[in-house]
Design an enzyme around this catalytic site. Sequence first.
Site: not given
Length: 471
Positions: A368, A399
């Site tokens: 979220r 990453c």
Amino acid sequence: MTATAAASAVVPEPAAAVAPEPDGAPDGLWPTTARRTADGSLAVGGVDLRDLAREHGTPAYVVDEADLRGRARTFADAFAAAFAPDRGLAGAEVYYAGKAFLTVAVAGWVHEEGLRLDVATGGELAVAVRAGVPGPALALHGNNKSDAELRAALTHRVGRVVVDSLPEIGRVADLAAAAGVRAPVMVRVTTGVHAGGHEFIATAHEDQKFGLSLAAGAAAEAVAAVLARPELELVGLHSHIGSQILDLAGFEVAARAVLGLRAQVAEQTGYLMPEVDLGGGYGIRYTGAESAPPTPARVATALADVVRRACADLGTPPPRVSVEPGRAVAGPAGLTLYTVGTVKDVRLDDGGARRYVSVDGGMSDNIRPALYGAEYTAALAGRASAADPVTARVVGKHCESGDVVVRHVALPADVADGDLLAVPATGAYGRSMASNYNAMPRPPVLAVRDGRVRVLVRRETVEDLLALDLG
């Protein structure tokens, strides 16, 4: 630079508030059973989170069973009281929105506490069936239901199928005819009311994928199409205006619009639909900066007043009403527990610095913040600290530079590798939106109650991921 010097170089920002301590308040951030132990650890459901982490590892979703059950029961009782026939209304049903957070156990809990269940896919329907929720207590949503999903719903005799487009009406009717059943349906109406926090979670403005426009006449056309098919039973109308709603004013506008269409159809056809679903999306607190969300009793009373007044103005008997809280039931009942790894300070252009606190989860267990900028907070869970607060950003191990768990929070300056960090209010849309990004196994779901831990969903393993890869 020494640890002391590094701490003094971190300049707190006004937005980085210290996470409020757990106090058991139902309108707070933390599960209602959350407490600090004598030595400063956080305990939930009578379980010390240090012990939980040692036995089950981190990251982990922790669910306070008593809290979640209590919120479900409070909603059921509030709406039963506010819409009681002796108050001039026709009763109400509360549907738990499964998309917020659904496991077999959770489906069973909410059903046992008096709620029905709203599902949006065949998978969610299968979870509800596994939990033993009877068909009449289920509603199937979705803007693109497959024939397989509709057949499963008809086989299980769900209480209503919420149709979302004109072509779907014919498909449901044909499948019902083939199955030899009469399908109960509701028509989802787009009222034009825009409510909620972010554009991605507002669901009733015209230019989006859900529902049939009231203003453009598509909703009335859909009602006529349903009434023309004897294989379908028109149960009523459905409206949903958004999520994370803290101001109830939008519900009055939407409810009046839907009730107006109901009265119009009755006048034109002689058929008065027995039900209206006013959706949900009731908000919760995520950081402590939000205003207190409306209580279930306040929501129920406000909606009851709207329905009573609107039906009096329209000269129609009131319908039975249904609503769909999901986040407001599950969100505050859950938290995510992490272990801190790398801690480092980053110089800012204004000469200050921000402390980056990396944890062993991230956007794979809570998308979220990255998806629509949702704000959370965090607190040390394994110990107390008297160190001065510093501005911190809690980040994950993925990453992606956008892999942020908590954007601004004041944490003790001595936060270090190995500390436990708890992020509250993650009971909704954490597990249900989790992914395997960067080949990260999803965390377990652990229920705590009366000093005991129960594994509801086990932790995924790398072996689980490889088992799906056929090479």
